[in-house]
Design an enzyme around this catalytic site. Structure first.
Site, PDB file in Angstrom:
ATOM      1  N   ASP A  13       0.878  -1.175   0.000  1.00  0.00           N
ATOM      2  CA  ASP A  13       0.000   0.000   0.000  1.00  0.00           C
ATOM      3  C   ASP A  13       0.907   1.215   0.000  1.00  0.00           C
ATOM      4  OD1 ASP A  13      -2.345  -1.467   0.104  1.00  0.00           O
ATOM      5  OD2 ASP A  13      -2.411  -1.505   2.282  1.00  0.00           O
ATOM      6  N   ASP A 132     -13.778  -3.416  -1.764  1.00  0.00           N
ATOM      7  CA  ASP A 132     -13.610  -3.208  -0.323  1.00  0.00           C
ATOM      8  C   ASP A 132     -14.980  -3.321   0.333  1.00  0.00           C
ATOM      9  OD1 ASP A 132     -10.925  -2.689  -0.781  1.00  0.00           O
ATOM     10  OD2 ASP A 132     -11.234  -0.528  -0.952  1.00  0.00           O
TER      11      ASP A 132
END
Length: 255
Positions: A13, A132
């Site tokens: 990330d 998500d």
């Protein structure tokens, strides 16, 4: 690698050019340099690498293409890139810089045709739809969130997963926001819903705390691959020892 081999995928990330890791998408801390991290993961037997520019969508800016190119020039394992990909031109740019697959999240939800257009041009094997999800206690279902978990949609997660597959996504990257960074294990419930109702591969993400959790995502959840960040970034487990544990539990992995 044959199709029965299960994959272990470390995830970088990236925010502001650095690898970061948080809990439930917040409280981010620095976890190193993306290029050197990528090289180290390849040396440690990662099957693939995932690079997500986690604030590109919410900041409404383009992905960090120079970093994508730098990583692609240094590693030879399959490399998936996501974050801030809004158009066919963005897909083309990322693939031209050396990525093997493109992960599309917010823009795919807002305009599902992007999945179809991309898969028709580049092949569905290049197109990953990232989803998500968070459990809604009132409606008793998992729902989709956008913009790095900042935007609630109220849409049923499995419904969107089915549509994404119909539109041409070749793979789903399914992240449980409730489990992200907690190390409590993957959300087997939502994972199983996806793997039961979809025919394309599903990557389990959010909650890996140890190799047993990864094995459980495959054996009980039906995942084709497992993605993790914290436990690898901070040296709690190596990818090799994770794979040996998985092998001992009867899972076919590349050693």
């Amino acid at each position: 690698m044959d199709e029965l081999t299960k994959r272990v995928i470390p995830c970088l990330d990236v925010k502001g050019g650095r690898v970061v890791k948080g809990i439930k998408f917040v409280d981010l801390i620095d976890a190193g340099d993306p290029v050197s991290s990528a090289v180290a993961y390849e040396e440690n037997m990662a099957d693939e690498l995932c690079f997500l520019d986690i604030t590109a969508s919410s900041d409404k800016r383009d992905i960090l293409l120079h970093l994508v190119e730098e990583v692609a020039n240094r590693i030879f394992i399959p490399f998936t890139v996501g974050g801030g990909i809004r158009t066919l031109d963005d897909v083309r740019s990322v693939l031209n810089k050396g990525a093997d697959k493109v992960s599309i999240n917010t823009s795919a939800f807002q305009r599902p045709e992007l999945l179809r257009e991309s898969s028709e041009i580049y092949g569905s094997q290049c197109i990953v739809c990232a989803i998500d999800v968070k459990f809604n206690k009132d409606r008793k279902r998992h729902e989709v969130y956008l913009n790095g978990g900042r935007t609630e949609t109220g849409r049923d997660a499995l419904e969107w997963g089915k549509e994404a597959e119909e539109m041409g996504a070749g793979e789903i990257l399914l992240t449980s926001m409730d489990r992200d960074g907690t190390k409590d294990g993957f959300d087997i419930n939502i994972l199983k819903q996806f793997t039961t109702h979809l025919t394309i591969p599903v990557i389990a993400s959010g909650g890996a705390g140890n190799p047993e959790h990864m094995s459980e995502a495959i054996l009980r959840g039906g995942a084709d691959a497992v993605l993790a960040a914290s436990i690898f970034h901070f040296g709690e487990y190596s990818i090799q020892e994770t794979k040996y544990t998985m092998k001992e539990m009867g899972i076919k992995v590349r050693i």
